[in-house]
Structures are given as structure tokens and as C-alpha cells.
Design an enzyme around this catalytic site. Sequence first.
Site, PDB file in Angstrom:
ATOM      1  N   ASN A   9      52.487  30.402  47.707  1.00 21.70           N
ATOM      2  CA  ASN A   9      52.303  30.706  46.286  1.00 21.70           C
ATOM      3  C   ASN A   9      53.618  30.400  45.581  1.00 21.70           C
ATOM      4  OD1 ASN A   9      51.891  31.812  43.780  1.00 21.70           O
ATOM      5  ND2 ASN A   9      51.886  33.946  44.466  1.00 21.70           N
ATOM      6  N   TRP A  10      53.645  29.274  44.899  1.00 19.15           N
ATOM      7  CA  TRP A  10      54.905  28.812  44.292  1.00 19.15           C
ATOM      8  C   TRP A  10      55.243  29.539  42.996  1.00 19.15           C
ATOM      9  CZ3 TRP A  10      54.300  22.755  44.838  1.00 19.15           C
ATOM     10  CH2 TRP A  10      54.272  22.433  46.202  1.00 19.15           C
ATOM     11  N   LYS A  11      54.314  30.300  42.451  1.00 15.88           N
ATOM     12  CA  LYS A  11      54.559  31.027  41.195  1.00 15.88           C
ATOM     13  C   LYS A  11      55.062  30.043  40.123  1.00 15.88           C
ATOM     14  CE  LYS A  11      55.248  35.066  44.022  1.00 15.88           C
ATOM     15  NZ  LYS A  11      55.846  36.380  44.231  1.00 15.88           N
ATOM     16  N   GLY A 234      55.449  33.751  49.187  1.00 19.71           N
ATOM     17  CA  GLY A 234      56.077  33.402  47.917  1.00 19.71           C
ATOM     18  C   GLY A 234      57.378  32.657  48.161  1.00 19.71           C
ATOM     19  N   GLY A 235      58.492  33.378  48.073  1.00 19.19           N
ATOM     20  CA  GLY A 235      59.827  32.782  48.138  1.00 19.19           C
ATOM     21  C   GLY A 235      60.017  31.777  49.263  1.00 19.19           C
TER      22      GLY A 235
HETATM   23  P1  PGA Z   1      57.197  36.859  48.438  1.00 18.26           P
HETATM   24  O1  PGA Z   1      55.888  36.773  47.498  1.00 18.26           O
HETATM   25  O2  PGA Z   1      56.842  36.161  49.732  1.00 18.26           O
HETATM   26  O3  PGA Z   1      58.278  36.167  47.676  1.00 18.26           O
HETATM   27  O4  PGA Z   1      57.451  38.317  48.669  1.00 18.26           O
HETATM   28  C1  PGA Z   1      54.594  36.929  48.024  1.00 18.26           C
HETATM   29  C2  PGA Z   1      53.572  36.818  46.929  1.00 18.26           C
HETATM   30  O5  PGA Z   1      53.831  37.280  45.800  1.00 18.26           O
HETATM   31  O6  PGA Z   1      52.468  36.268  47.131  1.00 18.26           O
END
Ligand code: PGA
Length: 253
Positions: A9-11, A234-235
Amino acid sequence: MRQKFVVGNWKLNKTIAEALALVTELKNQLGAVKGVQIGVAPTFVALPSVAKRLEGSNIATCAQNTHWEASGAWTGELSAPLLAEAGASWVIVGHSERRQHFGDTNETVGKKAVATIAAGLGAIVCVGETLAERDGNRTLPIVDDQLAGALGGIAAAATPKLVIAYEPVWAIGTGRTATPGQAQEVHAHIRKRLAERYGQVIADGIRIQYGGSVKPSNAESLMAERDIDGALVGGASLEAADFIAIVKAARPS
Ligand code: PGA
């Protein structure tokens, strides 16, 4: 056996050019990986070019959100049929950042999940408690409410298009991961609720991803748990090497 599903999930990260460079590397380096389903969720504007670049690969293109209506007077929104046309095959719905900052509720998350599946796409429905809710011993009732809202309109026949992501809000982007045991407890509870709703056989086929500070160093131990069927990352999905390592940790042994 449930095939593990790892989604990045690249946001709101990566320019279109950076997104294309990253997926090109992923496509080259993950092409030979078998037994794991893989997806990336770029921003909406990068999605069509990413989907095109991934054509014929083993990596699916996912969207980060959708509106529940197919079209109409909804300035600034996008619909599931449009996302399908642009090349998406999955949509993440009800991510905690949407719930926290953009007004997604259990009800609208349910409508978004229904619209996603109606458009022929898969829905990754996110649930998870905040730190205050966990500290107040309310994790399971909160997850129950979120599941009830999200699944109300999803019939048993639609469940092959359904994935649940358990993402404790206190673990997202904080570097603080749920322990495999903490995550497994909630995953098992979610599967129990799925079994009450759809029956055990169907519940045993629905993938439940874990998300919240998944990294190469913890991915394997999390995904070794019985009810953890992949990761929403995410990150660590923004760096090719980290994401590749997480995908490889999900390979069947
Ligand atoms: P993160 O995010 O791996 O940066 O904690 C996960 C997500 O929001 O799907």
C-alpha cells in the site's frame, strides 16, 4: 490451503515515474516467485500506467479507495467500474487512514465493499482497533462492529472476492508491530465470525492479511501463524528490496 497474499500500500507516495521504476524492478525480480499472490496499490494517477506496466506479470494492481456509486454528482471521487477500466483488480476499502481522516464509517465501508465486488474487483476490507481501544480491552468488539458493517451486503457467493486485512491502528507506520501471538488471536477471532456468517468451509477459504509495520525482519514469523494469510505493507513496500523480501517470506515452505 489458502494462498498467501502480499500487497504493498503505497499511500500518497511516489511520483508516476518513481512508481513505474519500482514496479519494473518488482516485475523483474518477482516474476519467478510461485505460490504467493502479489499486489501493489499506487496512487490513482499512477494506477493506469502501473497496471499497463504489470500486464502479463504475476503482480496485481490495486486501488487504495473507491466511492460506492458507479457515477454521478460526486466531485473528486472515483468509482469501482472506473478503477476496473483503468486496470485495477483489487480495492483496499476502509483503511484506518480513511476512517480517521476522511470520514469512512462502518456503513460506507460496507457500501464500498459491495460496489467493489459488483464491479468484478476484489475487496480488501481493513479492520483494526486504536491503542485506546486495545488498552480498554475493546479490540474484539470494535473489530466485530467493523466486520458487521463491512460484510452486511456481501453474500457467501461473493466471498471469493473478499480479503480481510487486520491492521491494528497503533501498529501502522509506528514501527510497533503486533506480536505474532497478538495478531493471531484477532485473526482467529475474525475467522470465527466469518464462520458464523458464512459457514466454516467458506471461512476457511477467506484470506486474512496482517498489516502494521510489517518488515523483512518480522514478516516470516507473522505469516507462520495459522490464520495469518499474507500482509498489507505500507512503509516497507516503498523499497523494492524490502518488499521483495516480504513476498519471499510468504512463499509456501
Ligand atoms: P505500515 O502501513 O506498514 O507503514 O505500518 C501499513 C498500512 O497502513 O497498510
